[in-house]
Design a protein around this motif. Structure first.
Motif, PDB file in Angstrom:
ATOM      1  N   CYS A   1       0.828  -1.211   0.000  1.00  0.00           N
ATOM      2  CA  CYS A   1       0.000   0.000   0.000  1.00  0.00           C
ATOM      3  C   CYS A   1       0.863   1.263   0.000  1.00  0.00           C
ATOM      4  CB  CYS A   1      -0.918  -0.023   1.222  1.00  0.00           C
ATOM      5  SG  CYS A   1      -2.056   1.372   1.312  1.00  0.00           S
TER       6      CYS A   1
ATOM      7  N   ALA B   1      -5.858  -3.098  -4.792  1.00  0.00           N
ATOM      8  CA  ALA B   1      -4.593  -3.672  -4.341  1.00  0.00           C
ATOM      9  C   ALA B   1      -3.661  -3.951  -5.514  1.00  0.00           C
ATOM     10  CB  ALA B   1      -4.833  -4.932  -3.531  1.00  0.00           C
TER      11      ALA B   1
ATOM     12  N   TRP C   1      -1.828  -0.909  -6.009  1.00  0.00           N
ATOM     13  CA  TRP C   1      -0.743  -0.773  -5.024  1.00  0.00           C
ATOM     14  C   TRP C   1       0.483  -1.561  -5.475  1.00  0.00           C
ATOM     15  CZ3 TRP C   1      -4.017  -2.354  -0.134  1.00  0.00           C
ATOM     16  CH2 TRP C   1      -4.953  -1.335   0.144  1.00  0.00           C
TER      17      TRP C   1
END
Length: 249
Positions: free
Chosen positions: A91, A142, A145
């Motif tokens: 992240c 995600a 990320w």
């Protein structure tokens, strides 16, 4: 911190989401004699991750409970800490991973800390590859990320594919057939290595076998994280059936 009769070389404290059933298996699979792994669990009450909102809620649950899991695992008096979780370490890119590692390091009194993101980066650097494809069990947020992290770390990310698994527990139900299908779809002549993220996905044996028919490294995040932890601890043990990384680096 004293070493034990069983953990006479090192005691590794491991933190996983409470839904995770694969990391402990993989640690046992690759534990050298005299190195023991001791798990603390970040409590997850609601494991759904079937859309953006539930996925972000899952991340909040893990983040909110990680400090308690670290507190618990520190009672084993470990020599090193391994974070057996994936998405929180990617992240906010490279800076986010460093901030995550800094927070954990401060809580564990300065012990060496390995995160999934930093381990995958170190693995790719050891293998001397730049052009990669990545797959995850996650939702698109995600995957962004992951794309951001590897891009900022200096890699050319050619593909990022998320499996959109509906819950944290269901990740462990993904079988070799689905994984092999994904590997074939994201591979190509321009791809130098494939990286799998998501620590509850059972991948070490599949990755080792896939390297033979793909003809390139396939990095399973649990293999990379265990490898990085052991190398940081000063151990050079190798394995013949757990992928190029653990066989030659």
């Amino acid at each position: 911190m004293g070493l034990d009769v069983t953990g006479y070389r090192a005691k590794i404290g491991v933190v996983v989401p409470s839904t995770n059933t694969v990391v402990e298996h993989d640690c046992a699979l690759l534990a050298p004699h005299g190195v023991t792994f001791h798990v603390g669990r970040s409590y997850v009450e609601h494991p759904a991750m079937d859309d953006h909102e539930t996925f972000m809620g899952l991340q909040k649950q893990i983040n909110d409970s990680t400090a308690v899991a670290l507190r618990d695992v520190m009672t084993t008096e470990p020599t090193h800490i391994m974070m057996g979780m994936s998405a929180p370490t990617f992240c906010d890119g490279v800076a986010g991973n460093e901030e995550f590692r800094r927070r954990v390091t401060a809580q564990v009194g300065g012990l060496p800390v390995t995160t999934g993101a930093s381990a995958c980066r170190a693995a790719l650097e050891a293998l001397e590859v730049k052009r990669i494809a990545v797959f995850s069990p996650y939702q698109p947020v995600a995957d962004r990320w992951v794309d951001q992290y590897f891009g900022e770390a200096g890699f050319d990310v050619l593909h990022v594919t998320g499996l959109r698994i509906p819950s944290a527990t269901a990740i462990a139900e993904v079988g070799p057939e689905q994984i092999i299908d994904v590997l074939r779809r994201i591979d190509g002549p321009e791809v130098e290595a494939i990286v799998q993220v998501g620590t509850n996905l059972s991948m070490i044996r599949v990755a080792d076998q896939a390297e033979h028919w793909l003809g390139k490294p396939v990095i399973a995040i649990n293999a990379a994280t265990i490898w990085h932890t052991l190398r940081t601890a000063g151990f050079d043990d190798t394995w013949g059936d757990a992928g190029t990384l653990l066989r030659h680096h």
